[in-house]
Design a protein around this motif. Structure first.
Motif, PDB file in Angstrom:
ATOM      1  N   VAL A 144       0.846  -1.186   0.000  1.00 21.51           N
ATOM      2  CA  VAL A 144       0.000   0.000   0.000  1.00 21.51           C
ATOM      3  C   VAL A 144       0.885   1.241   0.000  1.00 21.51           C
ATOM      4  N   LEU A 145       0.600   2.135  -0.921  1.00 21.89           N
ATOM      5  CA  LEU A 145       1.474   3.284  -1.149  1.00 21.89           C
ATOM      6  C   LEU A 145       1.201   4.402  -0.147  1.00 21.89           C
ATOM      7  N   ALA A 146       2.148   4.601   0.751  1.00 23.81           N
ATOM      8  CA  ALA A 146       2.141   5.713   1.708  1.00 23.81           C
ATOM      9  C   ALA A 146       3.046   6.820   1.153  1.00 23.81           C
ATOM     10  N   PRO A 147       3.044   8.006   1.770  1.00 31.09           N
ATOM     11  CA  PRO A 147       3.905   9.084   1.255  1.00 31.09           C
ATOM     12  C   PRO A 147       5.367   8.707   1.070  1.00 31.09           C
ATOM     13  N   PRO A 148       6.023   7.978   1.999  1.00 36.81           N
ATOM     14  CA  PRO A 148       7.414   7.588   1.728  1.00 36.81           C
ATOM     15  C   PRO A 148       7.543   6.672   0.513  1.00 36.81           C
ATOM     16  N   SER A 149       6.521   5.828   0.278  1.00 39.31           N
ATOM     17  CA  SER A 149       6.543   4.964  -0.901  1.00 39.31           C
ATOM     18  C   SER A 149       6.514   5.790  -2.178  1.00 39.31           C
ATOM     19  N   LEU A 150       5.673   6.834  -2.193  1.00 36.39           N
ATOM     20  CA  LEU A 150       5.597   7.699  -3.364  1.00 36.39           C
ATOM     21  C   LEU A 150       6.924   8.413  -3.591  1.00 36.39           C
ATOM     22  N   SER A 151       7.575   8.806  -2.500  1.00 39.10           N
ATOM     23  CA  SER A 151       8.874   9.459  -2.622  1.00 39.10           C
ATOM     24  C   SER A 151       9.886   8.534  -3.288  1.00 39.10           C
ATOM     25  N   LEU A 152       9.923   7.284  -2.829  1.00 43.12           N
ATOM     26  CA  LEU A 152      10.869   6.330  -3.403  1.00 43.12           C
ATOM     27  C   LEU A 152      10.540   6.046  -4.860  1.00 43.12           C
ATOM     28  N   MET A 153       9.254   5.856  -5.172  1.00 50.28           N
ATOM     29  CA  MET A 153       8.864   5.597  -6.563  1.00 50.28           C
ATOM     30  C   MET A 153       9.233   6.777  -7.459  1.00 50.28           C
ATOM     31  N   GLY A 154       9.040   7.980  -6.943  1.00 52.00           N
ATOM     32  CA  GLY A 154       9.425   9.156  -7.714  1.00 52.00           C
ATOM     33  C   GLY A 154      10.918   9.211  -7.953  1.00 52.00           C
ATOM     34  N   SER A 155      11.705   8.810  -6.955  1.00 52.38           N
ATOM     35  CA  SER A 155      13.166   8.839  -7.111  1.00 52.38           C
ATOM     36  C   SER A 155      13.638   7.814  -8.131  1.00 52.38           C
ATOM     37  N   LEU A 156      12.772   6.847  -8.444  1.00 49.27           N
ATOM     38  CA  LEU A 156      13.093   5.852  -9.468  1.00 49.27           C
ATOM     39  C   LEU A 156      12.636   6.310 -10.851  1.00 49.27           C
ATOM     40  N   GLY A 157      12.070   7.504 -10.911  1.00 51.67           N
ATOM     41  CA  GLY A 157      11.634   8.050 -12.191  1.00 51.67           C
ATOM     42  C   GLY A 157      10.325   7.481 -12.686  1.00 51.67           C
ATOM     43  N   LEU A 158       9.547   6.853 -11.804  1.00 51.73           N
ATOM     44  CA  LEU A 158       8.294   6.208 -12.220  1.00 51.73           C
ATOM     45  C   LEU A 158       7.155   7.223 -12.177  1.00 51.73           C
ATOM     46  N   GLU A 159       6.723   7.644 -13.326  1.00 54.63           N
ATOM     47  CA  GLU A 159       5.679   8.668 -13.437  1.00 54.63           C
ATOM     48  C   GLU A 159       4.282   8.089 -13.242  1.00 54.63           C
ATOM     49  N   HIS A 160       4.088   6.822 -13.637  1.00 56.80           N
ATOM     50  CA  HIS A 160       2.806   6.139 -13.503  1.00 56.80           C
ATOM     51  C   HIS A 160       3.019   4.799 -12.810  1.00 56.80           C
ATOM     52  N   LEU A 161       2.001   4.372 -12.033  1.00 60.17           N
ATOM     53  CA  LEU A 161       2.085   3.129 -11.283  1.00 60.17           C
ATOM     54  C   LEU A 161       0.891   2.249 -11.599  1.00 60.17           C
ATOM     55  N   GLU A 162       1.126   0.941 -11.641  1.00 62.04           N
ATOM     56  CA  GLU A 162       0.048  -0.019 -11.831  1.00 62.04           C
ATOM     57  C   GLU A 162      -0.457  -0.464 -10.459  1.00 62.04           C
ATOM     58  N   VAL A 163      -1.728  -0.175 -10.210  1.00 65.57           N
ATOM     59  CA  VAL A 163      -2.311  -0.414  -8.888  1.00 65.57           C
ATOM     60  C   VAL A 163      -3.638  -1.149  -9.028  1.00 65.57           C
ATOM     61  N   PHE A 164      -4.088  -1.741  -7.918  1.00 67.73           N
ATOM     62  CA  PHE A 164      -5.421  -2.335  -7.884  1.00 67.73           C
ATOM     63  C   PHE A 164      -6.461  -1.227  -7.759  1.00 67.73           C
ATOM     64  N   SER A 165      -7.553  -1.374  -8.477  1.00 70.55           N
ATOM     65  CA  SER A 165      -8.649  -0.418  -8.374  1.00 70.55           C
ATOM     66  C   SER A 165      -9.330  -0.563  -7.021  1.00 70.55           C
ATOM     67  N   LYS A 166      -9.887   0.526  -6.537  1.00 78.31           N
ATOM     68  CA  LYS A 166     -10.648   0.489  -5.289  1.00 78.31           C
ATOM     69  C   LYS A 166     -12.129   0.266  -5.601  1.00 78.31           C
ATOM     70  N   PRO A 167     -12.862  -0.314  -4.656  1.00 78.46           N
ATOM     71  CA  PRO A 167     -14.272  -0.613  -4.922  1.00 78.46           C
ATOM     72  C   PRO A 167     -15.121   0.662  -5.011  1.00 78.46           C
ATOM     73  N   ARG A 168     -16.149   0.577  -5.848  1.00 79.08           N
ATOM     74  CA  ARG A 168     -17.153   1.637  -5.917  1.00 79.08           C
ATOM     75  C   ARG A 168     -18.153   1.393  -4.794  1.00 79.08           C
ATOM     76  N   VAL A 169     -18.401   2.416  -3.990  1.00 73.59           N
ATOM     77  CA  VAL A 169     -19.231   2.261  -2.792  1.00 73.59           C
ATOM     78  C   VAL A 169     -20.429   3.199  -2.877  1.00 73.59           C
ATOM     79  N   ASN A 170     -21.611   2.665  -2.592  1.00 72.13           N
ATOM     80  CA  ASN A 170     -22.821   3.469  -2.446  1.00 72.13           C
ATOM     81  C   ASN A 170     -23.345   3.337  -1.026  1.00 72.13           C
ATOM     82  N   ILE A 171     -24.044   4.365  -0.563  1.00 72.90           N
ATOM     83  CA  ILE A 171     -24.566   4.409   0.809  1.00 72.90           C
ATOM     84  C   ILE A 171     -26.073   4.641   0.766  1.00 72.90           C
ATOM     85  N   ILE A 172     -26.811   3.849   1.545  1.00 78.02           N
ATOM     86  CA  ILE A 172     -28.251   4.058   1.734  1.00 78.02           C
ATOM     87  C   ILE A 172     -28.516   4.208   3.219  1.00 78.02           C
TER      88      ILE A 172
END
Length: 388
Positions: A144-172
């Motif tokens: 799970v990508l936390a701010p330090p993870s994003l920092s490291l990924m950025g330092s690797l020059g990775l502009e885009h990341l492949e991630v799992f989609s999050k669920p669509r949620v509705n509330i009643i």
């Protein structure tokens, strides 16, 4: 009725068709990686200075000062024995650098550098590949990508990341007695607040809801509302209408919409009338209408499913143990998740444990688990889930 452990097991056993997407680095916070990430190069890529100071060739206390190297410069600088250059944090150290001495331990007179102490070989040099080697695993699938993870990924020059989609949620939310905040209410009516709590706790853990709707206590209206909500979501959260009163229509309305019941009622307090069901690849939680019960069920059961749906490697709130600041007896007749406050390494079980009492939960920061009939003394260790 199921036990707490049985309910958690049923949720954990659900098979979910995970989906992935590509997101910009700056929009990936809180998402889980859908594949392993390997380092495309050494980190650091070159030997560099860990601080502002002087790059030294040889181990002496006097050097001939011959130049300067700033961070970001690509020029090749070579030192001979007894020479030094001014260098700045992150700058590439010259060829044949033996050590870097911090500027606070130096002085310069007439082009000669003097050190307050003898340098050590390799001192203050960040070595090439010292953090990561080319091809090394950076993060595994499910991280799970936390701010330090994003920092490291950025330092690797990775502009885009492949991630799992999050669920669509509705509330009643259901209930004839409910009135939106800000609107006039009549005798016997109350302001609707659960949808705000549910939307807020979703956001707290990195999820969003698409739509929320209010439904009256009517079977046909409830069936129609659930049908409409299920057309556009992966997870439906229903608040209220799930008990056994004459105006509780959620359970039959879910059945009418093809939702298969996986469990109904959990042996716990608060949140006994909790429903969990599935329709193909969609999931439904019908939460109790009392505010504290609704939130407790979210923390314990909804959150793990949402995280599982998002490809998280670990799901649910972690459990910590804290010593109790006072004696306590659970005489509610059921295993209980109690509103509590953790402070200075101890946990206090708060007053106001009723299912409808939300102020004590708002003033607390934890759920303390105490089994049925347990008598605790001051200092006894208690399992706690931190909720804020």
């Amino acid at each position: 009725m199921v036990t707490i452990s049985e309910a958690l097991r049923i949720i954990d056993e659900q098979k979910i068709n995970l989906k992935s997407q590509t997101l910009p680095l700056g929009e990936s916070l809180g998402y889980a990686l859908s594949k392993d990430t390997l380092s495309p190069f050494h980190v650091p890529e070159f030997d560099n200075s860990a601080m502002d100071g002087y790059a030294l060739c040889g181990l002496y206390q006097e050097y001939r000062l011959v130049g300067e190297v700033a961070a970001g410069e690509s020029k090749e600088v070579r030192l001979s024995d007894g020479e030094a250059v001014r260098i700045f944090t992150g700058a590439k150290v010259p060829h044949a650098t033996s050590a870097v001495m911090m500027q606070e331990k130096t002085s310069v007179e007439s082009g000669t550098l003097f050190l307050d102490e003898m340098p050590r070989i390799g001192q203050n040099i960040r070595k090439r590949g010292g953090q990561l080697s080319e091809g090394q695993l950076v993060f595994g699938k499910g991280h799970v990508l936390a701010p330090p993870s994003l920092s490291l990924m950025g330092s690797l020059g990775l502009e885009h990341l492949e991630v799992f989609s999050k669920p669509r949620v509705n509330i009643i939310t259901t209930g004839n007695e409910l009135v939106p905040p800000g609107q006039p209410k009549a005798e016997g009516q109350i302001y609707e607040s659960n949808s705000y709590a549910i939307a807020g706790v979703l956001q707290q853990f990195g999820f969003q809801h698409q739509h929320k709707m209010q439904i009256k206590d009517d079977l046909e209206a409830t069936k129609k509302g659930i049908k409409n909500a299920l057309e556009s979501c992966d997870v439906l959260l229903v608040s209220g209408g799930i008990s056994v009163g004459d105006y509780d229509f959620v359970r039959p309305a879910l059945e009418a919409n093809g939702v298969d019941e996986l469990f109904y009622k959990v042996l716990q307090k608060p949140g006994k009338p909790l429903y969990f069901g599935r329709r193909t690849n969609q999931f439904v939680f019908a939460l109790p209408g009392n505010p504290a019960s609704s939130l407790t069920c979210f923390y314990m059961y909804v959150l793990p499913l949402l995280q599982k749906f998002s490809g998280y490697g670990k799901v649910g709130l972690p459990t910590y143990q804290f010593p109790l600041s006072h004696a306590y007896e659970n005489n509610f007749g059921r295993p209980s998740f109690l509103k509590a406050h953790v402070f200075n390494g101890k946990v206090e079980i708060l007053d106001g444990q009723g299912s409808s009492m939300i102020q004590s939960m708002a003033l607390g920061n934890a759920l303390a688990f105490v089994d049925d009939g347990i008598q605790l003394k001051e200092g006894d260790m208690v399992d706690c889930k931190l909720i804020s």
